[in-house]
Structure formats: C-alpha cells, structure tokens
Design a protein around this motif. Structure first.
Motif, short mmCIF file in Angstrom:
data_model
loop_
_atom_site.label_atom_id
_atom_site.label_comp_id
_atom_site.label_asym_id
_atom_site.label_seq_id
_atom_site.Cartn_x
_atom_site.Cartn_y
_atom_site.Cartn_z
N TRP A 104 10.02 0.37 6.88
CA TRP A 104 10.57 1.14 5.76
C TRP A 104 11.63 0.33 5.01
O TRP A 104 11.70 0.37 3.78
N ILE A 105 12.46 -0.38 5.73
CA ILE A 105 13.64 -1.00 5.12
C ILE A 105 13.38 -2.42 4.60
O ILE A 105 13.83 -2.79 3.52
N TYR A 106 12.60 -3.19 5.36
CA TYR A 106 12.48 -4.61 5.03
C TYR A 106 11.12 -5.01 4.46
O TYR A 106 10.92 -6.17 4.12
N GLN A 107 10.20 -4.06 4.33
CA GLN A 107 8.89 -4.39 3.77
C GLN A 107 8.71 -3.71 2.41
O GLN A 107 9.26 -2.63 2.17
N PRO A 108 7.93 -4.30 1.52
CA PRO A 108 7.69 -3.68 0.20
C PRO A 108 6.78 -2.47 0.30
O PRO A 108 6.07 -2.28 1.31
N GLY A 109 6.77 -1.66 -0.74
CA GLY A 109 5.86 -0.52 -0.80
C GLY A 109 6.30 0.66 0.04
O GLY A 109 7.43 0.71 0.55
N ILE A 110 5.38 1.60 0.19
CA ILE A 110 5.66 2.85 0.91
C ILE A 110 4.80 2.91 2.17
O ILE A 110 3.57 2.87 2.09
N PRO A 111 5.40 3.00 3.37
CA PRO A 111 4.61 3.05 4.61
C PRO A 111 3.67 4.25 4.66
O PRO A 111 3.91 5.29 4.02
N ASP A 112 2.63 4.12 5.46
CA ASP A 112 1.58 5.16 5.54
C ASP A 112 2.07 6.45 6.18
O ASP A 112 1.49 7.52 5.96
N ASN A 113 3.13 6.37 7.00
CA ASN A 113 3.57 7.58 7.69
C ASN A 113 4.55 8.40 6.86
O ASN A 113 5.28 9.25 7.38
#
Length: 618
Positions: A459-468
């Motif tokens: 959630w914090i360090y990756q781009p985009g919106i996580p699947d969960n």
C-alpha cells in the motif's frame, strides 16, 4: 606527600578528559529534509516573537522575527528565506553579520547567521517584497463588501519562509507570540488566541501556546466580524458574509463533540473558521484555532460542510501529529479524510459518508490515470527531492491514504481500529512522524498484538491501488445513475425524482454523463435543473466541466464558466476546468480566460495553472 597528591590530581584530570572524549554524541532527533536549508540537529528554533507592521499602501510587511533557540554548540544557525529583504540580524541582542546563500527557485535562500555555542537568541529584521508568495493582497473590489482591502497568508507547504525568515520544515515545532499593527479600520487574526472585536488603535497581540509546524503560522487582515456558534466555536467573515457563514457552520460544535467521542479531547481550546475572499487557493486550511475557508463552501444548505469536518479532523491528524517531511504528506491527509468521513457518518449517517467516500474514490481513479506516465507518484510515501512539495498534494495522499486506512479498518474491525487510532494520536501528540515510524507503530500496536497480516508495504511503497482495497458502494448513487439513464432514454425530465437529492447525488449524476450524451440532452437537463446558474460551487464546477467536454454552449454557459474562473481562485476547481479546456483542444480559449483571471489568483494557484497551460510569464 605533595608529590603524590600532584600525581593523583594529574591522573584524575587525564582520566576525566579521556572519558569526556568518549561521551555519547548529541542525539539527532530530526531527519534529513530536502525542502529546508535548516540544520536543526545543530541549532533549532523553539519559540518565535514576531513584531510586524502591515502597510496596505506599499503592500509590505516590515518587522522582526526573534527566536529562542536550542543550540548544540553550533557555529551557525540556518534559516529559510525566500524573496525577503533581510535588513540586519542580531545574536543575543547584539548586531551580528549574516550571509544569504545562492537562490533556488523552489527553496529560496539559506540565511546563515554565525553564533557561538552559548547563543540563546537570534533576531532578524526584514521586509517582505512584491515577490513574496505566501501573501495575497486584495483590493476592496476583490472582497465581499468591496469597502476595504484584505490580506491573507498561505504557508503550506514551504511558503512561510516567504513572509517570515524561519526554519521552514514541518518537523520543527515552535510556539509563538506576535504583535501585528494594521490600519485601525481592519482586524487582524492569526492561528493563535484571537480577538473577537476590533481594537481602537489597530494593534493586535497574539499567543500560540502549543508548538506547531511553521506552515501553520497564519495571518488574515480585513474588515472582519465575529459570530459565535458555541463557547468554543465561531466564525469570522466580512459583514455581508458573517450571518450566512454562521448559519452554514451551525453544526461546528456537534462536529467537535463527534470528533472527541472518536479520538479524544480537542487540544487547541478554540475552533473557529474564517471565510476568506474567493481567491483563497484551497477549500480550507487547517491553521490551528482558526481554519481558513473558501466562500465556495457556503451553499446555503450545509451540503458542503464536510470540508469543515475535514479541517477539524486536522486538529488531530496534521496539527497534533504531523508529517515529519513532505514525502510523508499522506500521514496528514489520508488520516484526515478517514477521520472526516467518520465525523460525517456520526452526524449525518452512513449513506452520506459513503457518498463522500465514493466521490473521493472516483477522484483517485482519475488521479491514478493522470499519473500513468509517472507511476511512482501514485505511491503513498513519495520522493519529492528536487520537486515542489505541492506536487504531492493530490488525491493520492488524500484518497489512497483514506482507502488504505478504510481497508485496514475492515481487516481488523472498527472497534479495534478506533482504539488504535485514539492511542496513536495520544502517544504522538505535539510531535512529528515519518512513514517508517508510523509503520513501526502500526506493527507494534495493532497488527502483531492481534496476529494480523496485512500488505502494508504494498500500500505504501508500491504504485497503484492494491487488490485487497475496500469496495465502497452507495445505493443512492446507483439510483442517481438509473435516474440519469431514464432521463436520457425517455427524453423527459421528471424533477420529482430528484427533489430530495444531496449535493453528492447531483455531483455523481453529472459526472456520469455518457460519452454519447448530446447537446440536446444537456440543454434539456439544464433547462430543468438550471445547472448553468447553480449556486452550489461543486455542482457548478462539475457541470461546467461537462459543458466543456461535450461542447455544450446553451444558456450562456460559456460566459458563466468565464465568470466562475475569474471570480473563484480555488485551485481544485480552476485546474479541473482548465484541464478540461486543454483536453478539448481549447487551449487558446483557456489562455484568454487565464489572462483575465490570473491576477485574482494566489501564487499557489498561479504556479499550478502556469505549468498546466504552459503560460509565458514574460
């Protein structure tokens, strides 16, 4: 015997000197900060005494900024300065030399003042200039009552340095006193203890007892009146606006009570709001004790007061517990959107709260799409080195931050999450937090004790919106979509279907016009609902955006759009419409309007639109 005593003394001295060298170094409590020249681990400001005179004829503030400092045996203290005329400096009351570093377009200049290891106070005598970005001087014609001039400041993110020489980093918290001299027909108010009436001589004295970050030091001066809402809430505004403002914000005390019931005591004594002229670049600014607000929030039906809930929520997330650097900005805004929506749910129900959240989710989708060529900008923790921190002040910080917290709440359960947040605010009160220290706190106080696994790093360090991600739904929005489709299919408009709609339903209705909508459809809807003349600024903004998108020109909408852009300086609104012009290949028209509207905008809005439209300042 004397010889032995001498040898023993020499041994003790040598032992002490050796051990002195082994003493632990000074604890470095401040993190590296790319948006400030200050070196707070060497010498840091702790209290400001501000003494200024405000001259509306020359549009200059003149005065002194005196600082009590904490000194770690430093040889200099470094302040931030931008577009200021530094006249002279003093150290512990004695004249002292100073040096200004090279100028940086974003950061300004380092103001270096030599000090000794015993220095306790530094004073800077200075003037603002016509380039000072934090200040907006308004003529009487630019105000509501059109009788007297007006001045307001906007410090976030790094503009306080342009009206006060200061260590302009959010991790540096200070208390302050201020003496402000203004024309006697005007009133001065600050983010501090405030007067309720004008003084006879135009001299105002202020005190902020709680330590705050420099971006929260704020000043407004105008022909103001005050009306209380409760014994700790009230509104400032010009005479023609003050009754409307009081009526619109009549639920302020209820909001404070709802917030306290969620996450603990309100620690700032007073929660007042000042309604500024329409050139104010934001919806609101959470200056402690005195929220600055745009008049566009006054709709006449309290339908846009979630903005007040948002600024109130900042009294905990942002003002009480502050992002340590602008790379951690989501810690201010993501938490505040979450808190705002919880306040709105407590007062107005889950339906309205979910509609507000879902509009934010739509904004987030658009923001992510806008950053498709810069996916790193969709991370919560950013790297804004060599960038203006304003670049990170968008829906990612606000709405992705909110979505992260909402998803976390659903994972751990609301009661558990509320207890965690209440403790988080209490534990970290009047301090600053980095993303990394928040993650440590989250793991130690929520996830690990409850045996919960969560994809925090993603959630914090990756781009985009996580699947969960949490899925936000609204039956009222589904009904709005069905109603729109009915109108388009039948070519008939039954106004009884919409008579009880909230602002959020109307915004969703307008935003969901299909690509195939015709100008005849738009004219039919406009004639039925008078969107072109909407007095609700949010509804007007989304309607004007659709008019530009679909080349609609009915009911003199082109003139209304132009009037709106010239009158309103709220960055979100004007950037939305100028983006629409640009997307519709109407850049020439946009530039023509901008030539007229630009002088009415604050520098925060100007800087954004200049870049957006490729405006040639020369």
């Amino acid at each position: 015997m004397k010889k032995q005593t001498l040898l023993y003394t020499l041994f003790i001295l040598a032992f002490n000197c050796a051990n002195k060298k082994k003493e632990a170094p000074i604890t470095r409590t401040y993190v590296e900060e790319s948006h400030s020249y200050a070196k707070p681990n060497e010498a840091v400001i702790k209290h400001l005494d501000l003494d200024i005179v405000v001259d509306f004829e020359t549009e200059v503030i003149t005065g002194t900024a005196s600082y009590a400092i904490e000194n770690y045996e430093a040889s200099e203290i470094v302040l931030d300065s931008k577009f200021l005329d530094i006249i002279r400096t003093e150290v512990d009351g004695r004249p002292n030399k100073f040096e200004l570093g090279s100028f940086d377009e974003q950061l300004g200049q380092a103001l270096r003042i030599p000090i000794s290891k015993d220095t306790k106070q530094v004073t800077v005598h200075y003037k603002t200039t016509d380039k000072t970005e934090a200040l907006q001087w308004l003529s009487p014609q630019q105000t509501a009552d059109k009788k007297h001039p007006f001045l307001f400041t906007q410090g976030q993110a790094i503009l306080t340095r342009s009206w006060i020489p200061i260590q302009d980093s959010p991790q540096i918290r200070i208390t302050y006193d201020a003496k402000v001299v203004v024309p006697k027909e005007l009133m001065a108010v600050m983010s501090a203890e405030n007067p309720k009436q004008k003084t006879v001589d135009g001299v105002y004295n202020f005190e902020m007892k709680q330590p705050i970050s420099p971006y929260l030091i704020a000043l407004a001066i105008g022909d103001l009146e005050y009306k209380a809402v409760s014994n700790r809430t009230g509104v400032y505004a010009e005479k023609s606006m003050v009754d409307k403002a009081q009526a619109e914000f009549i639920d302020m005390e209820k909001m404070v009570v709802a917030a306290e019931n969620l996450y603990g005591d309100y620690d700032w004594d007073q929660f007042d709001v000042i309604v500024l002229p329409p050139s104010f670049p934001f919806g609101g600014m959470e200056n402690p004790r005195l929220t600055f607000a745009t008049p566009t929030v006054i709709a006449g039906d309290k339908s846009l007061t979630s903005l007040i809930a948002h600024e109130l929520a900042h009294s905990w997330s942002g003002n009480l517990v502050t992002n340590a650097t602008w790379n951690d900005f989501w810690l201010n805004e993501g938490f505040t959107v979450y808190f705002e929506i919880r306040i709105m749910e407590a007062l107005y129900g889950k339906d309205r709260a979910n509609m507000i959240a879902l509009i934010g989710r739509q904004d987030l989708e658009e923001e992510v799409e806008g950053f498709k060529d810069e996916p790193e900008m969709t991370k919560l923790k950013l790297d804004l080195s060599n960038k203006n921190p304003d670049d990170g002040m968008n829906s990612i910080a606000y709405d992705k931050g909110y979505l992260f917290l909402r998803t976390l709440e659903e994972k751990v359960g609301r009661d558990t999450f509320d207890a965690f947040l209440k403790n988080y605010f209490k534990t970290n009160a009047f301090s600053t937090v980095t993303t990394e220290s928040f993650i440590d706190y989250l793991n130690s106080n929520l996830l690990e004790p409850n045996g919960i696994t969560f994809n925090t790093e993603e959630w914090i360090y990756q781009p985009g919106i996580p699947d969960n991600q949490s899925i936000i739904v609204s039956n009222k929005f589904e009904n709005a979509e069905k109603t729109l489709q009915y109108y388009l299919d039948t070519k008939a408009v039954d106004v009884s279907k919409t008579q009880d709609w909230t602002t959020q339903e109307w915004v969703h209705f307008i935003r969901n016009f299909p690509e195939t909508v015709t100008t005849d459809d738009l004219l039919r809807l406009d004639n039925a609902f008078d969107f072109t003349n909407a007095t609700n600024s949010h509804i007007a903004m989304v309607w004007y955006e659709q008019a530009i998108n679909h080349d609609y020109h009915g009911n003199d909408v082109d003139q209304k759009i132009e009037d709106f852009l010239i009158r309103v300086g709220r960055r979100w609104y004007v950037s939305t419409l100028f983006k629409a012009f640009k997307k519709a290949d109407k850049a020439e028209k946009a530039l023509a309007i901008y030539e007229q509207s630009r002088p009415n905008y604050h520098s925060v809005t100007v800087n954004t639109i200049d870049v957006l439209l490729g405006y040639d300042k020369e």
